[in-house]
Write a protein that holds these residues in place. Structure first.
Motif, PDB file in Angstrom:
ATOM      1  N   GLY A  92       0.793  -1.226   0.000  1.00 22.97           N
ATOM      2  CA  GLY A  92       0.000   0.000   0.000  1.00 22.97           C
ATOM      3  C   GLY A  92       0.820   1.268   0.000  1.00 22.97           C
ATOM      4  N   MET A  93       2.016   1.258   0.552  1.00 21.73           N
ATOM      5  CA  MET A  93       2.843   2.455   0.612  1.00 21.73           C
ATOM      6  C   MET A  93       3.385   2.841  -0.769  1.00 21.73           C
ATOM      7  N   ALA A  94       3.418   1.911  -1.723  1.00 19.38           N
ATOM      8  CA  ALA A  94       3.978   2.170  -3.047  1.00 19.38           C
ATOM      9  C   ALA A  94       3.142   3.211  -3.792  1.00 19.38           C
ATOM     10  N   THR A  95       1.831   3.181  -3.626  1.00 16.87           N
ATOM     11  CA  THR A  95       0.974   4.162  -4.291  1.00 16.87           C
ATOM     12  C   THR A  95       1.283   5.563  -3.781  1.00 16.87           C
ATOM     13  N   PHE A  96       1.454   5.689  -2.473  1.00 19.98           N
ATOM     14  CA  PHE A  96       1.777   6.992  -1.897  1.00 19.98           C
ATOM     15  C   PHE A  96       3.138   7.488  -2.391  1.00 19.98           C
ATOM     16  N   LEU A  97       4.141   6.600  -2.418  1.00 13.23           N
ATOM     17  CA  LEU A  97       5.466   6.983  -2.908  1.00 13.23           C
ATOM     18  C   LEU A  97       5.420   7.348  -4.393  1.00 13.23           C
ATOM     19  N   GLY A  98       4.596   6.644  -5.168  1.00 18.57           N
ATOM     20  CA  GLY A  98       4.459   6.960  -6.583  1.00 18.57           C
ATOM     21  C   GLY A  98       3.860   8.335  -6.795  1.00 18.57           C
TER      22      GLY A  98
END
Length: 170
Positions: free
Chosen positions: A131-137
């Protein structure tokens, strides 16, 4: 059939002398005598309206001129046609454009962050990344766009032109 007030019906002429016939009786009498020939003296129309000759009358024929003859032109392949060169025609041939300037490292890094950020957003939404990947993207895309916008201004203010037309002279 009742007559409206103030309207009088004209007396109909009847060969037998009756004037009180109804419309239905009169119509039936007309239909019964439809095919009977009319005697020459019993006409109810003026003699000027008689048609003496019912044969078609000869009319003058219009004069039609024949169309001019046109020569047939053999077909031409449009791809094989080339225009004739006019020696007096002046052609402007623009000079070769200068080579593209080298891209700076900061611009390349911002474009890389933009592409990686979009890939992280797509993979995070599909479920391939946590889930954190979307925020980092999203953060990478926002940072890359901000860096590219900031780099759009003129890097060397001393090279600024004083010409308000920016070189466009007619």
């Amino acid at each position: 059939m009742a007559e409206p007030e103030g309207v009088e019906r004209p007396e109909q002429s009847d060969p037998e002398g009756r004037t009180d016939r109804t419309d239905d009786e009169l119509f039936a009498e007309l239909v019964a005598g439809f095919d009977e020939p009319v005697a020459e003296g019993d006409r109810s129309w003026p003699e000027a309206e008689d048609v003496a000759d019912l044969r078609p009358q000869a009319r003058p024929r219009p004069v039609i001129n024949p169309l001019p003859m046109v020569r047939a032109v053999p077909p031409v392949d449009p791809r094989a046609w080339t225009p004739e060169e006019d020696p007096d025609d002046e052609h402007y041939t623009p000079p070769e454009p200068p080579p593209l300037p080298q891209t700076q490292a900061a611009t390349k890094l911002a474009l890389l962050a933009l592409v990686v950020g979009l890939v992280m957003i797509v993979l995070g939404e599909i479920g391939e990344l946590p889930g954190m990947a979307t925020f980092l993207g999203v953060c990478a895309v926002a940072g890359a766009v901000a860096a590219l916008v900031v780099r759009m201004r003129n890097p060397d203010p001393e090279e600024e032109d004083d010409d308000p037309n920016h070189g466009a002279v007619v």
